[in-house]
Each structure stands twice: as structure tokens, then as C-alpha cells.
Design a protein around this motif. Structure first.
Motif, mmCIF file in Angstrom:
data_model
loop_
_atom_site.group_PDB
_atom_site.id
_atom_site.type_symbol
_atom_site.label_atom_id
_atom_site.label_comp_id
_atom_site.label_asym_id
_atom_site.label_seq_id
_atom_site.Cartn_x
_atom_site.Cartn_y
_atom_site.Cartn_z
ATOM 1 N N ILE A 1 -3.324 -36.118 -4.658
ATOM 2 C CA ILE A 1 -3.419 -37.622 -3.950
ATOM 3 C C ILE A 1 -4.796 -37.957 -5.224
ATOM 4 O O ILE A 1 -4.896 -39.078 -4.921
ATOM 5 C CB ILE A 1 -3.959 -37.052 -2.681
ATOM 6 C CG1 ILE A 1 -2.549 -37.148 -2.051
ATOM 7 C CG2 ILE A 1 -5.108 -37.894 -2.212
ATOM 8 C CD1 ILE A 1 -2.679 -36.558 -0.157
ATOM 9 N N ILE A 2 -5.774 -36.968 -4.996
ATOM 10 C CA ILE A 2 -7.050 -37.018 -5.926
ATOM 11 C C ILE A 2 -6.743 -38.019 -7.447
ATOM 12 O O ILE A 2 -7.601 -38.713 -7.956
ATOM 13 C CB ILE A 2 -7.796 -36.099 -6.415
ATOM 14 C CG1 ILE A 2 -8.419 -35.577 -4.665
ATOM 15 C CG2 ILE A 2 -8.865 -35.678 -7.147
ATOM 16 C CD1 ILE A 2 -8.931 -33.852 -4.654
ATOM 17 N N ASN A 3 -5.727 -37.541 -8.327
ATOM 18 C CA ASN A 3 -5.568 -37.884 -9.371
ATOM 19 C C ASN A 3 -5.107 -39.181 -9.029
ATOM 20 O O ASN A 3 -5.378 -39.638 -10.829
ATOM 21 C CB ASN A 3 -4.427 -36.803 -10.311
ATOM 22 C CG ASN A 3 -5.543 -35.412 -10.326
ATOM 23 O OD1 ASN A 3 -6.513 -34.740 -10.683
ATOM 24 N ND2 ASN A 3 -4.275 -34.527 -10.725
ATOM 25 N N GLU A 4 -4.247 -39.184 -8.359
ATOM 26 C CA GLU A 4 -3.715 -41.283 -8.340
ATOM 27 C C GLU A 4 -4.322 -41.883 -7.747
ATOM 28 O O GLU A 4 -4.673 -42.838 -8.236
ATOM 29 C CB GLU A 4 -2.709 -40.247 -7.218
ATOM 30 C CG GLU A 4 -2.214 -41.469 -6.676
ATOM 31 C CD GLU A 4 -0.961 -41.829 -5.851
ATOM 32 O OE1 GLU A 4 -0.497 -43.008 -5.436
ATOM 33 O OE2 GLU A 4 -0.180 -40.440 -5.013
ATOM 34 N N LEU A 5 -5.884 -41.252 -6.843
ATOM 35 C CA LEU A 5 -6.897 -42.282 -6.659
ATOM 36 C C LEU A 5 -7.862 -42.462 -7.639
ATOM 37 O O LEU A 5 -8.277 -43.462 -8.043
ATOM 38 C CB LEU A 5 -7.690 -41.477 -5.619
ATOM 39 C CG LEU A 5 -7.130 -41.154 -4.306
ATOM 40 C CD1 LEU A 5 -8.026 -40.270 -3.556
ATOM 41 C CD2 LEU A 5 -7.399 -42.502 -3.396
ATOM 42 N N LEU A 6 -8.418 -41.224 -8.698
ATOM 43 C CA LEU A 6 -8.840 -41.687 -9.593
ATOM 44 C C LEU A 6 -8.358 -42.491 -10.826
ATOM 45 O O LEU A 6 -8.995 -43.120 -11.441
ATOM 46 C CB LEU A 6 -8.803 -40.318 -10.818
ATOM 47 C CG LEU A 6 -10.234 -39.629 -9.664
ATOM 48 C CD1 LEU A 6 -9.837 -38.103 -10.319
ATOM 49 C CD2 LEU A 6 -11.928 -40.174 -9.953
ATOM 50 N N ALA A 7 -6.684 -42.605 -10.807
ATOM 51 C CA ALA A 7 -5.850 -43.356 -12.008
ATOM 52 C C ALA A 7 -5.688 -45.046 -11.071
ATOM 53 O O ALA A 7 -5.954 -45.656 -12.002
ATOM 54 C CB ALA A 7 -4.057 -42.764 -12.008
ATOM 55 N N SER A 8 -5.747 -45.008 -9.615
ATOM 56 C CA SER A 8 -5.419 -46.590 -9.102
ATOM 57 C C SER A 8 -7.062 -47.077 -9.006
ATOM 58 O O SER A 8 -6.998 -48.117 -9.163
ATOM 59 C CB SER A 8 -5.245 -45.962 -8.151
ATOM 60 O OG SER A 8 -4.961 -45.749 -6.939
ATOM 61 N N VAL A 9 -7.642 -46.393 -8.645
ATOM 62 C CA VAL A 9 -8.811 -46.727 -8.022
ATOM 63 C C VAL A 9 -9.482 -47.732 -9.770
ATOM 64 O O VAL A 9 -9.760 -46.536 -10.162
ATOM 65 C CB VAL A 9 -10.049 -46.112 -7.260
ATOM 66 C CG1 VAL A 9 -11.305 -47.287 -7.227
ATOM 67 C CG2 VAL A 9 -9.653 -45.661 -5.866
ATOM 68 N N GLU A 10 -10.055 -49.081 -9.695
ATOM 69 C CA GLU A 10 -10.795 -49.432 -11.060
ATOM 70 C C GLU A 10 -12.630 -48.978 -11.163
ATOM 71 O O GLU A 10 -13.160 -49.092 -10.063
ATOM 72 C CB GLU A 10 -11.151 -50.953 -10.703
ATOM 73 C CG GLU A 10 -11.694 -52.133 -12.083
ATOM 74 C CD GLU A 10 -11.313 -53.632 -11.250
ATOM 75 O OE1 GLU A 10 -11.298 -53.713 -12.644
ATOM 76 O OE2 GLU A 10 -10.906 -53.673 -10.449
ATOM 77 N N VAL A 11 -12.538 -48.941 -12.003
ATOM 78 C CA VAL A 11 -14.466 -48.138 -12.401
ATOM 79 C C VAL A 11 -14.822 -49.240 -12.709
ATOM 80 O O VAL A 11 -14.260 -50.312 -13.763
ATOM 81 C CB VAL A 11 -13.564 -47.076 -13.852
ATOM 82 C CG1 VAL A 11 -15.203 -46.548 -13.488
ATOM 83 C CG2 VAL A 11 -12.936 -45.615 -13.222
#
Length: 318
Positions: free
Chosen positions: A298-308
Motif C-alpha cells: 500500500i505504501i509503495n502504491e501511495l508513493l507512486a500514485s500521489v503527485e509530488v
């Protein structure tokens, strides 16, 4: 002494004992600089206790180790008030938490009542005994260990206590070459006793104050808040990141930036600390709890999907 000067010195000193685990050592140092606490969860014999002892030997403060067992009492941690017949007065005898670095070994073997005795100390830097509050002298750092495999005679840490840990880390097994280096080091003398402190407790307190002042852009705080918000909506998650978790990530990111010699936080600092600051704060629904690696997925998916956000990180903010 600055954070960027002390960090490599601590890493070099600890690596005399702990081989091949530079990244984990760095993360422990970030938690130390941020004024947080660390939970080391790993199988027996991987060096959790040795890492804590090596860190304590590298910092010239007071160190105490307490082995958590089912018969350990809260007073063993916080201290007790007893009546002295010689003086006819009540005297407070300090417990193990009155130190700079506390190793709570196998914390999940103590009863919930004893585990809860650490809550106030970890969150507020103080303990209350018989209605009297005693402040702990800074710096105060808890590094706790637990074995996730053996569950007989253990008491899982409640969510409220897990949330008091800035990070949850794991050492894992060494590589084949690291095994050779560890064996050679163990048979060449007691290297732990040969470690010398590379800083004082006062140095560490100054560095913690320095890291608190490191600048973080408002958009980066918003980025962390968005990660936290989405963690609460992820599939299979009952509870996502708390407010305490968000504050902890900000402090860890600042410590990471300080250790790298910067006066401002970047998105890379957040991405570095976020997985280890969030993994133990995700409370999963029943059907998902036994899926190995689900929380980290879940954490890896969040980091990949939330725009920086993309800004000039060196100006403005708090």
C-alpha cells in the motif's frame, strides 16, 4: 557539531559492529536526530540488540537495558516511591526510563500494563508516579526490539503504543561476505567494548534543536497530508496515518535533510523515511492482516500514485 558531521561519524562507529546495514543504521540515526523512538522487529540473532548497544556506545550519554518479561512491573520502568524508616520520609527511586538511551529488549513479552508505562515517557518525556510528575533529562531515546515469529508468551503492542514509535525497522540477514566479516570481528576481541563515544548527550540535544529548525515547504506538508489521507482510504485499511504520524514524518524528513547537510527538506527526504514511519501505523482489516507485505505494498502504491509537488524548496514555509 552539526547533524551532517555527526551522522557519518556515528555510521562509521556502529559499522565496526553491524556489518552491511548502512541504510538501517542511517534510519535509526534519523529517528535519533528527530527525537523519535525506534521499534526493531526481526527474527532472533540478526543483531537488533547489538545495534542498540553499539549506538549507545557511540553516544556519550547514559544507557540502560531492560529485559521485558511477563513478571516485569510498571514500577521497574518508571520508578517507585517507598517509605524510608531511617528518615521517616517517602523517597522516589528512579526506574530504567531515567536515562538517555533505553533498550527495551523483547518489549512484547511484557504485559500490556507494563508496556503502557512507557507511553508517557515516549510521548512527553516525563513519567507520573503516585501523582507526581518527573521530567526525563533530554535526550531520551527508546529503541525497542521484538520477535515477530514467536508468539507464545507474548503480548502484541496496542495501536496506541505502536504510534509512539517514529519508525519500525528490520535488519534482516547479512550477505555471505558480511557473515565472514562478522565472524572475524567476533573472534578478534570484544569490539563493542572498544567503541568510543563520538559525541556527548549535549551535542545530540543541540542537533535535535538544529533539525527542528530545518525548513519544510508548505506544499511538502500538503504532500505528506495527502499521503496520510489516501492511506485511510486504501483497500483493507481500517486506520491509516494519524496526526501524530504526520508530525513524526515531518520531523524525520527534517532530520534526514540535516544529516545530509541541507537546511531544507526535499521530496526525496520524505520518500526516504515515509515507508518506515508509516508501515506500523496502518491497521489492516481482518482478512488482510495475514497477507505478507500488504502494508508495504500500500505504501509503495501511495508513493507512486500521489503527485509530488515541484517548487523551490529553499524559500518560504515554516
Amino acid at each position: 557539531m552539526k547533524a551532517s558531521e555527526l551522522s557519518p561519524m556515528l555510521i562509521k562507529n556502529i559499522e565496526k559492529i553491524i556489518k552491511g546495514k548502512t541504510e538501517t543504521i542511517e534510519l535509526v540515526i534519523y529517528a535519533l536526530f528527530a527525537g523519535g523512538n525506534v521499534l526493531m522487529e526481526d527474527v532472533p540473532g540478526t543483531g537488533k540488540t547489538m545495534l542498540a548497544r553499539a549506538l549507545a556506545a557511540s553516544v556519550g550519554g547514559e544507557f540502560k537495558r531492560i529485559q521485558f518479561t511477563p513478571d516485569l512491573l510498571p514500577g521497574d520502568l518508571t520508578g517507585i516511591t517507598y517509605f524510608d524508616p531511617k528518615t521517616s520520609e517517602f523517597i522516589f527511586r528512579k526506574g530504567a526510563v531515567f536515562t538517555n538511551i533505553l533498550l527495551a529488549d523483547e518489549i512484547n513479552r511484557a504485559t500490556p500494563r507494563t508496556q503502557s508505562a512507557l507511553l508517557e515517557a515516549m510521548a512527553e518525556g516525563q513519567v507520573t508516579v503516585d501523582g507526581t510528575t518527573y521530567n526525563l533529562k533530554p535526550p531520551f531515546f527508546v529503541i525497542a526490539t521484538q520477535n515477530p515469529i514467536e508468539t507464545q508468551g507474548t503480548y502484541p503492542l496496542p495501536e496506541a503504543q505502536l504510534d509512539r514509535f517514529a519508525m519500525k525497522l528490520s535488519l534482516g540477514y547479512p550477505t555471505a561476505q558480511d557473515y565472514i566479516d562478522i565472524v572475524n570481528a567476533n573472534f578478534s576481541g570484544d569490539t563493542l567494548k572498544e567503541l568510543s563515544p563520538v559525541c556527548t548527550a549535549e551535542n545530540l540535544t543541540e542537533i535535535q534543536a538544529e533539525c527542528e529548525k530545518i525548513y519544510i515547504h508548505p506544499d511538502l506538508i500538503g504532500y505528506i497530508a495527502e499521503l496520510a489521507e489516501r492511506s485511510r482510504r486504501a483497500e483493507g485499511v481500517l486506520l491509516g496515518l494519524s496526526t501524530r504520524g504526520i508530525i513524526s514524518i515531518v520531523r524525520l524528513a527534517r532530520a534526514c535533510a540535516g544529516a545530509k547537510g541541507r537546511s531544507y527538506v526535499t521530496p526525496e527526504d520524505i520518500k526516504k523515511v515515509f515507508p518506515h514511519a508509516a508501515v506500523h501505523r496502518l491497521i489492516l482489516a481482518g482478512g488482510y492482516r495475514h497477507r505478507e507485505g500488504y502494508s508495504m505494498g500500500i505504501i509503495n502504491e501511495l508513493l507512486a500514485s500521489v503527485e509530488v509537488p515541484t517548487e523551490d524548496w529553499t524559500t518560504g514555509g515554516i
